[in-house]
Scaffold this active site. Structure first.
Site, mmCIF file in Angstrom:
data_model
loop_
_atom_site.group_PDB
_atom_site.id
_atom_site.type_symbol
_atom_site.label_atom_id
_atom_site.label_comp_id
_atom_site.label_asym_id
_atom_site.label_seq_id
_atom_site.Cartn_x
_atom_site.Cartn_y
_atom_site.Cartn_z
ATOM 1 N N ASN A 1 0.755 -1.161 -0.011
ATOM 2 C CA ASN A 1 0.000 0.114 -0.061
ATOM 3 C C ASN A 1 0.842 1.251 0.158
ATOM 4 O O ASN A 1 1.663 1.540 0.895
ATOM 5 C CB ASN A 1 -0.931 -0.065 1.482
ATOM 6 C CG ASN A 1 -1.640 1.300 1.343
ATOM 7 O OD1 ASN A 1 -1.795 2.113 0.609
ATOM 8 N ND2 ASN A 1 -2.368 1.253 2.441
ATOM 9 N N LYS B 1 0.102 4.219 -0.278
ATOM 10 C CA LYS B 1 -0.538 5.223 0.371
ATOM 11 C C LYS B 1 -0.486 6.476 -0.423
ATOM 12 O O LYS B 1 -0.460 6.560 -1.712
ATOM 13 C CB LYS B 1 -0.129 5.416 1.686
ATOM 14 C CG LYS B 1 -0.225 4.349 2.724
ATOM 15 C CD LYS B 1 0.085 4.449 4.038
ATOM 16 C CE LYS B 1 -0.124 3.089 4.654
ATOM 17 N NZ LYS B 1 0.098 2.948 6.009
ATOM 18 N N HIS C 1 -9.407 0.574 4.935
ATOM 19 C CA HIS C 1 -7.901 1.045 5.451
ATOM 20 C C HIS C 1 -8.286 1.619 6.803
ATOM 21 O O HIS C 1 -9.072 2.542 6.959
ATOM 22 C CB HIS C 1 -7.106 1.452 4.630
ATOM 23 C CG HIS C 1 -5.624 1.432 5.134
ATOM 24 N ND1 HIS C 1 -5.282 2.407 5.956
ATOM 25 C CD2 HIS C 1 -4.543 0.478 5.144
ATOM 26 C CE1 HIS C 1 -3.943 2.152 6.588
ATOM 27 N NE2 HIS C 1 -3.765 1.070 5.817
ATOM 28 N N GLU D 1 -6.591 4.153 7.862
ATOM 29 C CA GLU D 1 -6.436 5.367 7.966
ATOM 30 C C GLU D 1 -7.796 6.140 7.337
ATOM 31 O O GLU D 1 -8.086 7.173 7.534
ATOM 32 C CB GLU D 1 -5.193 5.853 6.976
ATOM 33 C CG GLU D 1 -4.038 5.713 7.786
ATOM 34 C CD GLU D 1 -2.690 5.280 6.940
ATOM 35 O OE1 GLU D 1 -2.619 5.308 5.729
ATOM 36 O OE2 GLU D 1 -1.892 4.570 7.657
ATOM 37 N N GLU E 1 -5.217 -5.845 10.590
ATOM 38 C CA GLU E 1 -4.084 -4.865 10.917
ATOM 39 C C GLU E 1 -4.587 -3.742 12.102
ATOM 40 O O GLU E 1 -5.456 -3.031 12.157
ATOM 41 C CB GLU E 1 -4.202 -3.562 9.771
ATOM 42 C CG GLU E 1 -3.960 -4.167 8.349
ATOM 43 C CD GLU E 1 -3.345 -3.294 7.453
ATOM 44 O OE1 GLU E 1 -2.079 -3.259 6.846
ATOM 45 O OE2 GLU E 1 -4.148 -2.168 7.098
ATOM 46 N N GLY F 1 2.331 1.485 10.798
ATOM 47 C CA GLY F 1 3.330 2.864 10.657
ATOM 48 C C GLY F 1 4.172 3.185 12.104
ATOM 49 O O GLY F 1 4.556 4.197 12.077
ATOM 50 N N SER G 1 3.432 -2.597 10.154
ATOM 51 C CA SER G 1 4.914 -2.403 10.409
ATOM 52 C C SER G 1 5.735 -3.910 10.048
ATOM 53 O O SER G 1 6.694 -4.363 10.478
ATOM 54 C CB SER G 1 5.324 -2.092 11.910
ATOM 55 O OG SER G 1 4.835 -0.873 12.215
HETATM 56 P P1 PGA Z 1 2.863 -0.020 7.699
HETATM 57 O O1 PGA Z 1 1.486 0.020 6.938
HETATM 58 O O2 PGA Z 1 3.474 -1.372 6.985
HETATM 59 O O3 PGA Z 1 3.591 0.964 7.299
HETATM 60 O O4 PGA Z 1 2.723 -0.245 9.194
HETATM 61 C C1 PGA Z 1 0.414 -1.186 6.909
HETATM 62 C C2 PGA Z 1 -0.817 -0.558 6.028
HETATM 63 O O5 PGA Z 1 -1.139 0.566 6.575
HETATM 64 O O6 PGA Z 1 -1.416 -1.180 5.450
#
Ligand code: PGA
Length: 250
Positions: free
Chosen positions: A8, A10, A96, A98, A170, A176, A211
């Site tokens: 992803n 983003k 997601h 976010e 997740e 992140g 992560s």
């Molecule tokens: P990340 O993001 O690997 O940077 O933690 C995962 C995601 O948002 O799907």
């Protein structure tokens, strides 16, 4: 069991940077996708046409980070499934964290998006997960139920149990942050999700996200119930993404 690595991207890369990353992936991933290994990336929507053109012959899926629940219409700022297809996209992320925590995506709007994409047989990675506060309050399973069961029930009641659904677990607090859930936490959540699917007659692979990096993925990939990963930060470097694909491929 088929395994999956999805990146992803983003809003992290410009179109130029997205093209460069896609070019690097063509060499890093040559020969990687197979019957047993699904690989995909979700660039920003404006970079999607260029990235899908570059990856066209590699077998790597290219998809959208979100999708609307209507074929078209007055929905400012949204993206339609047909438009994603027109520019070479063949999957979408939905729900997601976010979107949920920063942009007001609700359980029901995420379900509507996924329902529509799946009704069109469009591969959908449906993201679910609890916040730290919810985990600490012992609410992880009930949060996962609330986010996922309405979609599973819909698939079940419309005989769409074979729709191309992938679930991404997740934990919000692991995205992140460099914090990864423990193997025990991951195994328990994946088991819970797989059980929910079985109860509804839906068989969907469950990916872990949060992560994930080449340093921790060997362990995560070996956890029962984990079919691969949805990766943010580490998917922005071709070598790291390539290494994750290698690990997933065994
Ligand atoms: P990340 O993001 O690997 O940077 O933690 C995962 C995601 O948002 O799907």
């Amino acid at each position: 069991m088929k395994r999956y690595i999805f990146g992803n991207w983003k809003m992290s890369l410009s179109i130029k940077e997205s093209r460069e990353l896609a070019e690097s992936l063509t060499s890093v991933l040559s020969g990687s996708p197979s019957e047993k290994l699904g690989i995909g990336v979700a660039p920003s929507p404006l970079a999607l046409p260029a990235v899908s053109e570059i990856l066209r012959t590699t077998g790597v899926h290219v998809g959208s980070q979100n999708i609307h629940w209507s074929p078209s219409g007055a929905f400012t700022g949204e993206v339609a499934l047909e438009t994603i297809k027109e520019v070479g996209g063949d999957f979408t992320l939905v729900g997601h964290s976010e979107r949920r925590t920063l942009f007001g995506e609700t359980i029901s709007s995420a379900v509507e998006r996924a329902k529509y994409a799946l009704s069109e047989n469009f591969m959908t990675i449906f993201c679910i997960g609890e916040t730290l506060q919810e985990r600490e309050a012992g609410q992880t399973n009930s949060v996962l139920d609330a986010q996922l069961v309405p979609l599973l029930e819909e698939l079940s009641s419309t005989s769409k149990t074979k729709a191309p659904l992938i679930i991404a677990y997740e934990p919000v607090w692991a995205i992140g942050t460099g914090k990864v859930a423990t193997a025990t936490e991951i195994e328990a959540a994946h088991k819970h999700i797989i059980d929910l699917g079985q109860r509804a007659g839906v068989v969907a692979p469950v990916l872990y996200g949060g992560s994930v990096s080449p340093d921790n993925f060997e362990e995560i990939n070996g956890i029962p119930g984990v079919s691969g990963a949805l990766v943010g930060g580490a998917s922005l470097k071709a070598e790291k993404f390539g290494r994750l694909v290698e690990i997933a491929g065994g």
